[in-house]
Design an enzyme around this catalytic site. Structure first.
Site, PDB file in Angstrom:
ATOM      1  N   GLU A   1       0.836  -1.214   0.000  1.00 26.30           N
ATOM      2  CA  GLU A   1       0.000   0.000   0.000  1.00 26.30           C
ATOM      3  C   GLU A   1       0.865   1.256   0.000  1.00 26.30           C
ATOM      4  O   GLU A   1       0.560   2.224  -0.700  1.00 26.30           O
ATOM      5  CB  GLU A   1      -0.960  -0.004   1.196  1.00 26.30           C
ATOM      6  CG  GLU A   1      -1.923  -1.194   1.250  1.00 26.30           C
ATOM      7  CD  GLU A   1      -2.700  -1.444  -0.036  1.00 26.30           C
ATOM      8  OE1 GLU A   1      -2.826  -0.515  -0.856  1.00 26.30           O
ATOM      9  OE2 GLU A   1      -3.158  -2.587  -0.247  1.00 26.30           O
TER      10      GLU A   1
ATOM     11  N   ASP B   1       3.544  -4.667  -5.551  1.00 27.52           N
ATOM     12  CA  ASP B   1       3.989  -5.975  -5.043  1.00 27.52           C
ATOM     13  C   ASP B   1       5.513  -6.021  -4.939  1.00 27.52           C
ATOM     14  O   ASP B   1       6.069  -6.441  -3.920  1.00 27.52           O
ATOM     15  CB  ASP B   1       3.542  -7.106  -5.988  1.00 27.52           C
ATOM     16  CG  ASP B   1       2.085  -7.507  -5.760  1.00 27.52           C
ATOM     17  OD1 ASP B   1       1.505  -7.100  -4.736  1.00 27.52           O
ATOM     18  OD2 ASP B   1       1.526  -8.227  -6.618  1.00 27.52           O
TER      19      ASP B   1
HETATM   20 ZN   LIG Z   1      -2.720  -2.683  -4.658  1.00 25.86          ZN
END
Ligand SMILES: [Zn+2]
Length: 675
Positions: free
Chosen positions: A515, A579
């Site tokens: 995030e 990621d």
């Molecule tokens: Zn995301």
């Protein structure tokens, strides 16, 4: 939707809202060495190594489109919500107002016999309103009414933060009005797409027949509806372009906006929708409103009536008599996602309560499951991850000191929300009746629609959440510049008090890192620390960024889920960037926490190996081919295998801890790195 850019950890589409398992007891969802496939070589296929045992032991239940560890946890949360709602539904004296509301909503939803007996009576006033239209110039108030009760017709209207001044909340009109998941479903010519469209048309026809139309008429009407939706699809912006904030921001005077589609009576619409007055708005994609105007002129009044009727029944299908529910599942569950059985009613009703009265139900969920210490533990992890991202930025070789300084300012400005809102949403104005399930949905939808419009011109509420507390997900909001972690995800396998740091950093640590990195992905980087769309990069650094992002886009475009269905590296670029960055800074944070500590091997694995295994296991997931095909077309997140292998392929740290040789599948000669 309200937020144009809001980056979550995973995707739950309306089609996937079918998800849930027919389990009688809550599953164990902890990190599990037994879930490995030790016959696989981690350097050849790390996902198989981390998940192989789990994948084999967990076939997809018949009522599911996919089944993964996220779904296991969501299922456990659903069991908790079920217990809450069964209790709340008992009309005991002295129930508090919140309990009464969720209990009666749930009880009304569960009473399928009463719903079947009532037929479509509750839809009749709105069906009649559509039938009685005399002229296309009268569309506006009917469209407004349908928007208020949750039907997606013609376009979407709501509020949102101004892209260039995030403190201002303005009106926002966006493309919409489609029945299929995306505009490409109407425009693609390959055999699969053509077949899906034909099945969709048959589905529309059947729904109209269930409303009482004769088969011949319903068939002709379905064809007309598909023509109208295709015209709207042609005017719509594609999903990859919609990732570009500049393409989604067109603030115009209200009168200039109205001039884009003069055939529609906007003044009547705003008034019937319940909108406050405003001088200007974001006409997200102006070309869409020109296309809409052309279609209002082209299609006949009868065609528009059919279109509105279809969308009314489509929006409410889930709470109508059994025949509608079955037909709706047959297309949107079976055909589109591959699920073979419908979920039990209680699971659907739990999910509808979460969707309609989310913070009332969520409040009870938090009371039962989430303590103060949960908030504190998560905050400690957030601080560790923010520190690691700060270090990562400082170490970047490709970024100039000037841009690094700006990135540092943005990072410091990120705020966090953990668990649940400080102030709960007040549903006291929503009337919920035990014997009126459809009316309950209408009133809850109207409350939400009005709540969004009431924000126009008002000060921004930074405390608001766009996910409910039991949700197993998380998000970064670029205009709020905040990261948000609902209570639902702060549990095993993401966070487990009984596990070592390595496992928790590979789980919730990675989520937090993901995030945070969204603030600096190809979309997020275009907003500054105040949440404004503003370029804070030197031209040279922007070029360096784009070059590295392109490397990621090319890498992920090579992953395939089925013949002819590859991942779209540009659609998934933001998530893949998050990621990759998220795992790297989570590992940095783990190393920081391990410094000067003993480094025990557990279960035969070093802390770093357990970190990667925990990351891999979060994504263990079986998925049906239909669902995977839907996903690569519309989901901004890559499929699970790519999320795991795509990341470790880019990490020299991974090669080292698993002693891989250069040139093996998980250690390609060329790897990508943005953050
Ligand atoms: Zn995301």
């Amino acid at each position: 939707m309200v937020k144009i850019a809001c980056f979550s950890l995973l995707w739950i589409s309306s089609a996937f809202a079918q998800n849930a398992a027919p389990m009688s007891k809550p599953p164990s969802v902890r990190f599990d060495i037994g879930a490995l496939d030790k016959s696989a070589d981690p350097c050849v296929d790390f996902y198989q190594f981390a998940c192989g045992g789990w994948l084999k032991a967990n076939p997809i239940p018949p009522d599911q489109a996919r089944w993964g560890r996220f779904d296991e946890l969501q299922e456990r949360n659903r069991e908790t919500l079920h217990a809450i709602l069964e209790d709340a539904a008992k009309p005991a004296p002295g129930r508090d107002a919140v309990t009464q509301k969720i209990g009666d909503y749930y009880a009304a939803c569960m009473d399928d016999k009463a719903i079947d007996a009532r037929g479509i009576a509750a839809l009749m006033p709105d069906l009649t309103r559509i039938r009685d239209l005399k002229d296309k110039s009268q569309l506006a108030p009917v469209v407004a009414r349908l928007h208020r009760i949750g039907a997606d017709v013609l376009f979407q209207f709501s509020s949102g933060q101004d892209f260039k001044d995030a403190t201002e909340v303005i009106a926002q009109a966006d493309q919409g009005g489609l029945g299929l998941p995306d505009r490409d479903y109407y425009l693609k010519d390959d055999a699969k797409s053509v077949e899906l469209r034909q099945k969709y048309e048959v589905h529309v026809q059947r729904m109209l027949e269930l409303l009482g139309e004769k088969p011949e008429q319903a068939k002709a009407d379905a064809a007309a509806i598909l023509r109208v939706e295709t015209a709207l699809a042609k005017g719509s912006l594609d999903l990859v372009s919609r990732r570009d904030p500049e393409k989604q921001y067109h603030r115009v005077a209200a009168k200039d906006f109205a001039a884009l589609s003069p055939s529609f009576n906007w003044a009547q619409y705003y008034s019937a929708a319940g909108s406050p007055a405003f001088q200007s708005l974001n006409a997200v994609w102006p070309d869409f409103f020109k296309a809409l105007d052309a279609e209002i002129k082209t299609a006949s009044l009868a065609d528009w009536k059919s279109y509105l009727t279809w969308h009314l029944v489509h929006a409410q299908a889930r709470i109508l008599p059994t025949a509608f529910v079955r037909e709706n599942f047959d297309f949107f569950g079976k055909t589109l996602t591959g699920a073979t059985e419908m979920r039990p009613r209680w699971k659907r009703c739990v999910d509808f309560t979460d969707a309609e009265l989310g913070e009332a139900l969520g409040r009870k969920f938090v009371e039962r499951t989430f303590g103060k210490e949960g908030k504190e533990r998560t905050l400690t992890m957030v601080n560790a991850l923010e520190k690691a991202l700060g270090e990562d930025i400082q170490q970047l070789s490709w970024m100039s000191p000037a841009t690094k300084q700006k990135a540092e300012i943005k990072l410091k400005a990120i705020t966090n929300k953990i668990g649940y809102p400080d102030k709960w949403r007040d549903y006291s104005s929503v009337t919920i009746k035990r014997d009126d399930p459809l009316g309950n949905d209408f009133r809850a939808d109207e409350f939400e629609f009005q709540r969004q419009l009431d924000k126009i011109g008002k000060p921004l509420d930074r405390g608001e959440w766009s996910m409910t507390p039991p949700t197993v997900n998380a998000y970064y909001d670029p205009q709020m510049n905040n990261i948000n972690f609902p209570a639902g995800i702060l549990q095993p396998p993401f966070y487990d008090n009984d596990m070592d740091d390595a496992v928790n950093f590979g789980g919730i640590g990675m989520v937090i890192g993901h995030e945070l990195t969204h603030g600096f992905d190809d979309q997020g980087r275009q907003f500054d620390g105040e949440g404004n769309l503003k370029d804070w990069w030197t031209a040279e650094d922007a070029k360096e960024f784009e070059q590295r992002a392109t490397c990621l886009a090319d890498e992920y475009s090579k992953f395939s889920v089925a013949p002819g269905a590859n991942v779209n590296g540009r659609l998934t670029l933001g998530e893949n960037t998050a990621d990759n960055g998220g795992v790297r800074i989570a590992l940095m944070a783990l190393e920081n926490s391990l410094a000067n500590h003993v480094r025990p091997e557990i279960g035969g694995f070093t802390p770093e190996q357990r970190f990667f295994l925990a990351y891999g296991q979060v994504w263990c997931e079986n998925e049906r081919e239909e669902a995977a095909r839907l996903s690569v077309l519309t989901n901004p997140h890559s499929p699970a295998r790519a999320r795991v292998n795509g990341v470790v392929q880019n990490m020299p740290e991974f090669r080292k801890v698993f002693s891989c040789k250069e040139g093996q599948p998980m250690t390609p000669v060329n790897s990508c790195r943005v953050w």
